[in-house]
Design a protein around this motif. Structure first.
Motif, mmCIF file in Angstrom:
data_model
loop_
_atom_site.group_PDB
_atom_site.id
_atom_site.type_symbol
_atom_site.label_atom_id
_atom_site.label_comp_id
_atom_site.label_asym_id
_atom_site.label_seq_id
_atom_site.Cartn_x
_atom_site.Cartn_y
_atom_site.Cartn_z
ATOM 1 N N THR A 88 -10.031 -4.183 -0.525
ATOM 2 C CA THR A 88 -8.713 -4.623 -0.988
ATOM 3 C C THR A 88 -8.771 -6.119 -1.291
ATOM 4 O O THR A 88 -9.421 -6.890 -0.578
ATOM 5 C CB THR A 88 -7.621 -4.335 0.049
ATOM 6 O OG1 THR A 88 -7.895 -5.064 1.248
ATOM 7 C CG2 THR A 88 -7.544 -2.857 0.357
ATOM 8 N N ASN B 236 0.224 -1.586 9.553
ATOM 9 C CA ASN B 236 -0.665 -2.090 8.509
ATOM 10 C C ASN B 236 -1.037 -3.540 8.803
ATOM 11 O O ASN B 236 -0.192 -4.339 9.229
ATOM 12 C CB ASN B 236 0.009 -1.970 7.150
ATOM 13 C CG ASN B 236 -0.975 -1.878 6.007
ATOM 14 O OD1 ASN B 236 -2.180 -2.076 6.181
ATOM 15 N ND2 ASN B 236 -0.478 -1.562 4.824
ATOM 16 N N ASP C 225 0.842 -1.197 0.000
ATOM 17 C CA ASP C 225 0.000 0.000 0.000
ATOM 18 C C ASP C 225 0.876 1.245 0.000
ATOM 19 O O ASP C 225 2.035 1.210 0.438
ATOM 20 C CB ASP C 225 -0.915 0.005 1.227
ATOM 21 C CG ASP C 225 -1.826 -1.209 1.267
ATOM 22 O OD1 ASP C 225 -2.589 -1.393 0.306
ATOM 23 O OD2 ASP C 225 -1.768 -1.975 2.260
#
Length: 556
Positions: free
Chosen positions: A161, A311, A95
């Motif tokens: 995602t 993340n 990302d």
């Protein structure tokens, strides 16, 4: 052409414009891309076309804590195709936030924007045979994807995602003929590189020592050398080549082998969904090109920044397999067959506890009481996994209870004392074996805990259901399998400042103008993602850079 180093006659000359060490995902992608540019390539692969016990044994080493890390020779294959001969096929992009400076996660920023690598995702996805190169469910190409939860929207949490799955593609087998026919590419199997010879000034690689287990020996020379041997073998070779630079090549800042990251992963908690079962999709969908695709839960980047979160993604998963209370004949069947399942997946079926006869009988009772689902699962698995060229990625079961655990996959904070170094033992070629000391931080566990709370609150506020986990058992749940997944990251980290990194933004080793690294070893951050897609994208970007350099210098 593809040749066996052991079969070369006389004192064969091993010379090329570019020498690539390692024939796995990175090395093969790089050779293909350079060959298309007309660059003279020599690819040196340690193994043969088939698995060989003696060659695989060259990966053996020691581990500081066997409970936290698998033996050094697992998860990796020392053969043509490398670890793509055993990978699961999951393709996931990093990302944008992974590349940016995050004050709460020091030493994780990349010296280049994500966009420079993301431009290569389409070609990387194609090479890996993972379908369409779009990883966001909102893209028109992904209109086939059903929502994870019907009608769910949240400013904190995304379900858009995607992860895509390769066949999984064995890149050695898939691209062998293409490389064999490439006029400027030469592949040598059974060619182990055991030493990198620097010039006296330590500014360039003059030659590489190549050896085989049959005691054949030669020197290879090239204008450019690329190490594509993976996150463990890259530091091993750099540290072992210390005749000119006593600390090892690129180790001027004592960073080679340090900041060793994998991922923080495990199945945690229980999500009780209150939506009708027909409005919940927890499995895979097939894209128009036939690739299996799946949604994940992920805290949105702005919320990660606001709350100083690492993340992380989570997938909807079935209950704990080892506990027969799930009453699933399929899960109990998998548990009873755990000794016959591949190493990585077998680990999930062993919780490290001793199970007596009563426990095993309860699992057997589940199998006998659930014959229809068990038979249907076996038929599906045989047709869509065992016999299929494009294999169904993992076990997905019909969920009649609407209760799930969350399968967590989170980035790890780099730390200097998590490292690989040279051990005391030597392999059959005389190269010192690795000693692996992987460590995680309390902050890793805390980051997952806080992310799970955000997810739970968002799911409840969005009318999906309730999620609970036990903070007291979270660390145990996340470290049950240790450094799970075989993702070897960060051991030759990338950065703009030589005082704080091993390679620059072009993956060139600082101070050595013709030595590059194509490997997850150079990743400064581990993200939420499996590394293979980015490894291939990195190799393609490096091929572009080397080609431009060759044209500028007149040799390509």
């Amino acid at each position: 052409m593809i040749e066996d180093f052991n079969q070369l006659g006389g004192a064969a000359a091993l010379e090329a414009d570019v020498c690539i060490v390692g024939g796995g995902a990175a090395g093969i992608s790089l050779a293909l891309a350079l060959g298309e540019q007309g660059v003279q390539v020599l690819l040196l692969e340690s193994g043969g076309l088939q698995p060989e016990a003696a060659t695989q044994a060259l990966y053996q080493g020691t581990v500081a804590d066997p409970a936290l890390h698998s033996p050094a020779d697992t998860y990796r294959q020392r053969r043509w195709g490398g670890s793509t001969t055993l990978w699961g096929g999951r393709c996931v992009p990093f990302d944008d936030i992974d590349f940016e400076p995050r004050p709460y996660l020091p030493d994780t920023a990349w010296p280049l924007p994500h966009a420079e690598l993301a431009t290569h995702y389409a070609e990387a996805t194609q090479l890996l045979e993972a379908g369409e190169p779009h990883y966001d469910a909102t893209h028109p190409a992904n209109a086939f994807m059903p929502p994870m939860f019907a009608g769910f929207e949240s400013p904190q949490l995304s379900t858009d995602t995607l992860e895509r799955f390769s066949c999984p593609t064995d890149m050695g087998r898939r691209y062998a003929r293409r490389l064999a026919l490439a006029p400027t590419v030469r592949v040598l199997t059974h060619a182990n590189v055991t030493h990198l010879q620097l010039d006296r000034a330590g500014r360039a690689i003059e030659s590489l020592t190549v050896q085989s287990l049959q005691r054949r020996r030669a020197a290879a020379k090239a204008r450019v050398v690329v190490l594509a041997t993976g996150g463990l073998e890259v530091p091993r070779l750099l540290l072992a080549s210390k005749d000119v630079q006593p600390a090892g090549i690129g180790n001027h800042a004592d960073l080679v082998g340090r900041r060793y990251m994998c991922h923080i992963a495990g199945n945690v908690g229980e999500l009780t969904v209150t939506l009708p079962r027909a409005q919940v999709h927890h499995g895979y969908a097939r894209s128009p090109l036939g690739a299996y695709t799946r949604r994940r839960l992920q805290v949105r980047p702005n919320v990660q920044c606001e709350m100083s979160l690492p993340n992380m993604v989570a997938r909807l998963h079935f209950p704990k397999i080892t506990d027969p209370a799930h009453c699933s004949g399929v899960l109990s069947g998998l548990f009873l067959a755990r000794r016959f399942i591949s190493y990585e997946y077998g680990k999930r079926l062993n919780d490290g506890e001793a199970h007596g006869a009563t426990h095993l009988l309860r699992h057997l009772r589940n199998v006998l009481a659930d014959p229809l689902d068990t038979t249907a699962f076996l038929a599906h698995w045989l047709r869509h996994r065992t016999l299929a060229e494009r294999k169904f990625p993992s076990v997905i079961l019909r969920n009649t209870s609407n209760r799930f655990s969350l399968e967590v996959h989170a980035e790890q904070i780099p730390r200097l004392d998590s490292r690989v170094s040279l051990g005391e033992g030597v392999d059959a070629l005389g190269l010192r074996q690795l000693h692996i000391d992987w460590r995680y931080s309390p902050a890793d566990i805390d980051g997952v805990a806080r992310s799970l709370r955000v997810m739970g609150q968002a799911l409840q506020q969005g009318g999906v259901g309730t999620f609970h986990f036990d903070p007291e058992t979270l660390e145990r749940d996340l470290t049950r399998y240790g450094a799970y997944g075989g993702h070897h990251i960060g051991t030759a980290c990338m950065g703009a400042d030589p005082a704080h990194s091993v390679v620059n933004a072009d993956t060139q080793v600082h101070g050595v103008h013709n030595l590059f690294i194509a490997s997850s070893a150079v990743f400064p951050s581990s993200s939420q993602a499996n590394p293979t897609l980015l490894i291939v994208a990195l190799a393609l970007r490096l091929a572009q850079h080397i080609g431009q350099r060759g044209r500028a210098e007149g040799w390509a």
